[in-house]
Design a protein around this motif. Structure first.
Motif, PDB file in Angstrom:
ATOM      1  N   ILE A  65      44.881 -20.540  23.488  1.00  0.00           N
ATOM      2  CA  ILE A  65      43.897 -19.684  23.816  1.00  0.00           C
ATOM      3  C   ILE A  65      44.825 -17.975  23.365  1.00  0.00           C
ATOM      4  O   ILE A  65      44.141 -17.396  22.344  1.00  0.00           O
ATOM      5  N   ILE A  66      46.122 -18.136  23.463  1.00  0.00           N
ATOM      6  CA  ILE A  66      46.937 -17.314  22.784  1.00  0.00           C
ATOM      7  C   ILE A  66      46.423 -17.069  21.604  1.00  0.00           C
ATOM      8  O   ILE A  66      46.788 -15.821  21.423  1.00  0.00           O
ATOM      9  N   GLY A  67      46.718 -17.933  21.120  1.00  0.00           N
ATOM     10  CA  GLY A  67      46.748 -17.592  19.441  1.00  0.00           C
ATOM     11  C   GLY A  67      45.508 -18.023  19.058  1.00  0.00           C
ATOM     12  O   GLY A  67      45.552 -16.825  17.880  1.00  0.00           O
ATOM     13  N   LEU A  68      44.404 -18.092  19.966  1.00  0.00           N
ATOM     14  CA  LEU A  68      43.081 -17.775  19.154  1.00  0.00           C
ATOM     15  C   LEU A  68      43.034 -15.631  19.667  1.00  0.00           C
ATOM     16  O   LEU A  68      42.413 -14.874  18.731  1.00  0.00           O
ATOM     17  N   VAL A  69      43.643 -15.607  20.639  1.00  0.00           N
ATOM     18  CA  VAL A  69      43.368 -13.709  20.551  1.00  0.00           C
ATOM     19  C   VAL A  69      44.331 -13.166  19.843  1.00  0.00           C
ATOM     20  O   VAL A  69      44.168 -12.343  18.844  1.00  0.00           O
ATOM     21  N   CYS A  70      46.027 -13.792  19.621  1.00  0.00           N
ATOM     22  CA  CYS A  70      46.617 -13.220  18.472  1.00  0.00           C
ATOM     23  C   CYS A  70      45.412 -13.309  16.347  1.00  0.00           C
ATOM     24  O   CYS A  70      45.673 -12.603  15.790  1.00  0.00           O
ATOM     25  N   GLY A  71      44.548 -14.997  16.779  1.00  0.00           N
ATOM     26  CA  GLY A  71      44.262 -14.397  15.116  1.00  0.00           C
ATOM     27  C   GLY A  71      42.571 -13.888  15.129  1.00  0.00           C
ATOM     28  O   GLY A  71      42.185 -13.071  14.117  1.00  0.00           O
ATOM     29  N   ILE A  72      42.279 -13.813  16.524  1.00  0.00           N
ATOM     30  CA  ILE A  72      41.508 -12.134  16.461  1.00  0.00           C
ATOM     31  C   ILE A  72      41.918 -10.819  15.788  1.00  0.00           C
ATOM     32  O   ILE A  72      41.101 -10.374  15.261  1.00  0.00           O
ATOM     33  N   THR A  73      42.765 -10.548  16.116  1.00  0.00           N
ATOM     34  CA  THR A  73      43.313  -9.100  16.276  1.00  0.00           C
ATOM     35  C   THR A  73      44.403  -9.632  14.862  1.00  0.00           C
ATOM     36  O   THR A  73      45.796 -10.678  14.782  1.00  0.00           O
ATOM     37  N   TYR A  74      44.000  -9.070  13.378  1.00  0.00           N
ATOM     38  CA  TYR A  74      44.412  -9.215  12.728  1.00  0.00           C
ATOM     39  C   TYR A  74      45.770  -8.771  12.123  1.00  0.00           C
ATOM     40  O   TYR A  74      46.824  -9.475  11.634  1.00  0.00           O
ATOM     41  N   PHE A  75      46.608  -7.765  12.826  1.00  0.00           N
ATOM     42  CA  PHE A  75      47.575  -8.094  12.547  1.00  0.00           C
ATOM     43  C   PHE A  75      49.003  -8.887  12.992  1.00  0.00           C
ATOM     44  O   PHE A  75      50.394  -8.583  13.228  1.00  0.00           O
ATOM     45  N   LEU A  76      48.720  -9.835  14.037  1.00  0.00           N
ATOM     46  CA  LEU A  76      48.982 -10.266  15.163  1.00  0.00           C
ATOM     47  C   LEU A  76      48.495 -12.469  14.047  1.00  0.00           C
ATOM     48  O   LEU A  76      48.722 -13.542  15.136  1.00  0.00           O
ATOM     49  N   TRP A  77      48.796 -12.546  13.133  1.00  0.00           N
ATOM     50  CA  TRP A  77      48.502 -13.374  12.344  1.00  0.00           C
ATOM     51  C   TRP A  77      49.224 -14.973  12.239  1.00  0.00           C
ATOM     52  O   TRP A  77      48.741 -15.664  12.466  1.00  0.00           O
TER      53      TRP A  77
END
Length: 138
Positions: A65-77
């Motif tokens: 879930i945290i990885g998915l949220v970070c993946g949606i926000t571009y700068f936390l790829w």
């Protein structure tokens, strides 16, 4: 009051028999052994129940879930890729434990596995789109 038959105190040396000479094993009174073990009935419990270990499935779900949220926000790829890899590893181990009966949260492990994969694919799409945009400009 008669002092011929005193009550035994907290420690009575005659309570346990006479002392033995050194070098000989102690002699215990008859019937002072351990009590008999309770009978074992067929079909009854044979031991302690196995404790379920649900940590891997839960860790996979949280990392996914945290990885998915970070993946949606571009700068936390970068975090999305690292957490996606961890979610895939934890999800695979959690699904293996659930299939062996050591855990009972196979659904959480599967959800974490899927979220980890999607969390890794989204930044890859972002990076491919950025590369295509840069190629069209230059």
């Amino acid at each position: 009051m008669s002092a011929t038959n005193p009550q035994p105190g907290p420690y009575d040396p005659n309570q346990y028999g006479t002392p033995q000479p050194p070098g000989q094993p102690p002699q215990y009174p008859a019937g002072a052994g351990y009590p008999a073990a309770p009978p074992v009935y067929p079909g009854g419990p044979t031991g302690m129940p196995v404790q379920q270990s649900n940590g891997m499935g839960t860790a996979a779900l949280v990392c996914g879930i945290i990885g998915l949220v970070c993946g949606i926000t571009y700068f936390l790829w970068v975090f999305a890729i690292v957490l996606g890899i961890l979610a895939i590893i934890f999800g695979a181990v959690g699904k293996g434990k659930a299939s062996r009966g050591e855990a009972n949260n196979g659904g959480s492990a599967t959800a974490g596995l899927v979220c980890g994969i999607v969390g890794m694919v989204i930044p890859a799409i972002y990076l491919l789109a950025l590369d295509a945009a840069l190629d069209s400009i230059f």
